[in-house]
Design a protein around this motif. Structure first.
Motif, PDB file in Angstrom:
ATOM      1  N   VAL A   1      -5.228   3.790   3.487  1.00 27.57           N
ATOM      2  CA  VAL A   1      -3.986   4.538   3.270  1.00 27.57           C
ATOM      3  C   VAL A   1      -3.992   5.114   1.866  1.00 27.57           C
ATOM      4  O   VAL A   1      -4.281   4.425   0.901  1.00 27.57           O
ATOM      5  CB  VAL A   1      -2.759   3.619   3.447  1.00 27.57           C
ATOM      6  CG1 VAL A   1      -1.477   4.374   3.162  1.00 27.57           C
ATOM      7  CG2 VAL A   1      -2.728   3.029   4.834  1.00 27.57           C
TER       8      VAL A   1
ATOM      9  N   ARG B   1       4.228   2.164  11.658  1.00 30.16           N
ATOM     10  CA  ARG B   1       3.990   1.426  10.407  1.00 30.16           C
ATOM     11  C   ARG B   1       3.521   0.002  10.686  1.00 30.16           C
ATOM     12  O   ARG B   1       2.625  -0.503  10.022  1.00 30.16           O
ATOM     13  CB  ARG B   1       5.253   1.385   9.565  1.00 30.16           C
ATOM     14  CG  ARG B   1       5.546   2.671   8.864  1.00 30.16           C
ATOM     15  CD  ARG B   1       6.784   2.515   8.025  1.00 30.16           C
ATOM     16  NE  ARG B   1       7.090   3.734   7.333  1.00 30.16           N
ATOM     17  CZ  ARG B   1       8.308   4.101   6.989  1.00 30.16           C
ATOM     18  NH1 ARG B   1       9.336   3.330   7.286  1.00 30.16           N
ATOM     19  NH2 ARG B   1       8.517   5.222   6.360  1.00 30.16           N
TER      20      ARG B   1
ATOM     21  N   VAL C   1       1.401   9.590   8.167  1.00 32.25           N
ATOM     22  CA  VAL C   1       2.012   8.623   9.081  1.00 32.25           C
ATOM     23  C   VAL C   1       2.956   9.333  10.051  1.00 32.25           C
ATOM     24  O   VAL C   1       2.953   9.052  11.251  1.00 32.25           O
ATOM     25  CB  VAL C   1       2.761   7.527   8.279  1.00 32.25           C
ATOM     26  CG1 VAL C   1       3.561   6.620   9.199  1.00 32.25           C
ATOM     27  CG2 VAL C   1       1.773   6.712   7.460  1.00 32.25           C
TER      28      VAL C   1
ATOM     29  N   LEU D   1      -4.662  -2.039   8.946  1.00 35.58           N
ATOM     30  CA  LEU D   1      -4.972  -2.166   7.522  1.00 35.58           C
ATOM     31  C   LEU D   1      -5.466  -3.581   7.221  1.00 35.58           C
ATOM     32  O   LEU D   1      -6.452  -3.761   6.498  1.00 35.58           O
ATOM     33  CB  LEU D   1      -3.737  -1.824   6.696  1.00 35.58           C
ATOM     34  CG  LEU D   1      -3.910  -1.633   5.213  1.00 35.58           C
ATOM     35  CD1 LEU D   1      -4.857  -0.477   4.927  1.00 35.58           C
ATOM     36  CD2 LEU D   1      -2.573  -1.361   4.551  1.00 35.58           C
TER      37      LEU D   1
ATOM     38  N   ALA E   1       2.416   9.215   3.597  1.00 34.79           N
ATOM     39  CA  ALA E   1       1.132   8.597   3.248  1.00 34.79           C
ATOM     40  C   ALA E   1       0.078   9.064   4.247  1.00 34.79           C
ATOM     41  O   ALA E   1       0.350   9.220   5.433  1.00 34.79           O
ATOM     42  CB  ALA E   1       1.251   7.078   3.280  1.00 34.79           C
ATOM     43  N   THR E   2      -1.127   9.302   3.751  1.00 29.46           N
ATOM     44  CA  THR E   2      -2.215   9.774   4.601  1.00 29.46           C
ATOM     45  C   THR E   2      -3.077   8.592   5.028  1.00 29.46           C
ATOM     46  O   THR E   2      -3.483   7.786   4.212  1.00 29.46           O
ATOM     47  CB  THR E   2      -3.083  10.798   3.840  1.00 29.46           C
ATOM     48  OG1 THR E   2      -2.229  11.860   3.392  1.00 29.46           O
ATOM     49  CG2 THR E   2      -4.166  11.366   4.726  1.00 29.46           C
ATOM     50  N   VAL E   3      -3.349   8.523   6.329  1.00 28.37           N
ATOM     51  CA  VAL E   3      -4.116   7.420   6.899  1.00 28.37           C
ATOM     52  C   VAL E   3      -5.442   7.958   7.421  1.00 28.37           C
ATOM     53  O   VAL E   3      -5.494   9.008   8.059  1.00 28.37           O
ATOM     54  CB  VAL E   3      -3.342   6.761   8.060  1.00 28.37           C
ATOM     55  CG1 VAL E   3      -4.071   5.546   8.589  1.00 28.37           C
ATOM     56  CG2 VAL E   3      -1.944   6.391   7.627  1.00 28.37           C
TER      57      VAL E   3
ATOM     58  N   LEU F   1       3.213   2.503   2.867  1.00 24.69           N
ATOM     59  CA  LEU F   1       3.158   3.189   4.159  1.00 24.69           C
ATOM     60  C   LEU F   1       4.414   4.012   4.405  1.00 24.69           C
ATOM     61  O   LEU F   1       5.166   3.740   5.314  1.00 24.69           O
ATOM     62  CB  LEU F   1       3.013   2.157   5.280  1.00 24.69           C
ATOM     63  CG  LEU F   1       1.614   1.793   5.703  1.00 24.69           C
ATOM     64  CD1 LEU F   1       1.636   0.739   6.789  1.00 24.69           C
ATOM     65  CD2 LEU F   1       0.839   2.995   6.160  1.00 24.69           C
TER      66      LEU F   1
ATOM     67  N   LEU G   1      -0.042   0.244  11.993  1.00 28.60           N
ATOM     68  CA  LEU G   1      -0.939   0.572  10.886  1.00 28.60           C
ATOM     69  C   LEU G   1      -1.139  -0.629   9.965  1.00 28.60           C
ATOM     70  O   LEU G   1      -2.233  -0.831   9.437  1.00 28.60           O
ATOM     71  CB  LEU G   1      -0.393   1.753  10.080  1.00 28.60           C
ATOM     72  CG  LEU G   1      -0.583   3.116  10.713  1.00 28.60           C
ATOM     73  CD1 LEU G   1       0.204   4.181   9.927  1.00 28.60           C
ATOM     74  CD2 LEU G   1      -2.043   3.490  10.797  1.00 28.60           C
TER      75      LEU G   1
ATOM     76  N   THR H   1       0.825  -1.208   0.000  1.00 25.04           N
ATOM     77  CA  THR H   1       0.000   0.000   0.000  1.00 25.04           C
ATOM     78  C   THR H   1       0.855   1.253   0.000  1.00 25.04           C
ATOM     79  O   THR H   1       0.423   2.304  -0.413  1.00 25.04           O
ATOM     80  CB  THR H   1      -0.935   0.003   1.229  1.00 25.04           C
ATOM     81  OG1 THR H   1      -1.654  -1.211   1.242  1.00 25.04           O
ATOM     82  CG2 THR H   1      -1.908   1.146   1.197  1.00 25.04           C
TER      83      THR H   1
END
Length: 128
Positions: free
Chosen positions: A103, A89, A74, A96, A41-43, A37, A92, A35
C-alpha cells in the motif's frame, strides 16, 4: 413475500451482507491501519506467493485479480468489486498481513496542485 425469498434479489441473486464477507470484522488489522488504507491509497501486488497459513476466500481472490494488471486506489478496487469500501479495507488488511499486497499512501495536500492552477488548466483546455 416468503422468508425464503427474503435473501434473494431477482437481478443480483443471493444477497450476502458485508459483514459476512469479512467474517464479522469491521476494521482491518492493526498493520493495515498503520499503513494508511484510506480511499486514495494505491494498492499493488507484491508478487509473493501466499503463505501456507493464508485463508483466502473468494472475495480475497477477486481483489487480487483486480490488481493483476496494475496498481489501483482503494476506492477503485471497491467499485470494481461492487463492495463497500469498509469491506475492501478489511480484505486488504488480510492481504497486507499475508504480504500479498503493498500500500502506498496518497500524496499529501502540499503535493497537490492549488485550485487556481487547476482552474487555469481547465480554462486553457476550454480555449483549445
Amino acid at each position: 413475500m416468503s422468508r425464503e425469498h427474503e435473501w434473494v434479489d431477482e437481478e443480483a441473486g443471493p444477497v450476502v451482507r458485508p459483514y459476512a464477507v469479512t467474517r464479522g470484522r469491521t476494521r482491518p488489522a492493526a498493520k493495515a491501519l498503520s499503513t494508511g488504507l484510506d480511499m486514495l491509497a494505491t494498492v499493488s501486488l507484491t508478487g509473493r506467493p501466499a503463505p501456507p497459513k493464508a485463508e483466502l476466500g473468494v472475495q480475497h481472490r477477486r481483489l487480487l485479480g483486480c490488481l493483476v494488471q496494475h496498481a489501483r486506489p482503494v476506492a477503485e478496487v471497491a467499485a470494481e468489486l461492487d463492495l463497500p469500501v469498509a469491506v475492501v479495507r478489511v480484505l486488504l488488511g488480510d492481504l497486507l498481513d499475508y504480504g500479498l499486497v503493498a500500500v502506498k499512501a496518497p500524496r499529501s495536500k502540499a503535493a497537490t496542485p492549488s485550485e487556481s492552477l487547476l482552474r487555469e488548466v481547465i480554462n486553457g483546455l476550454r480555449a483549445l
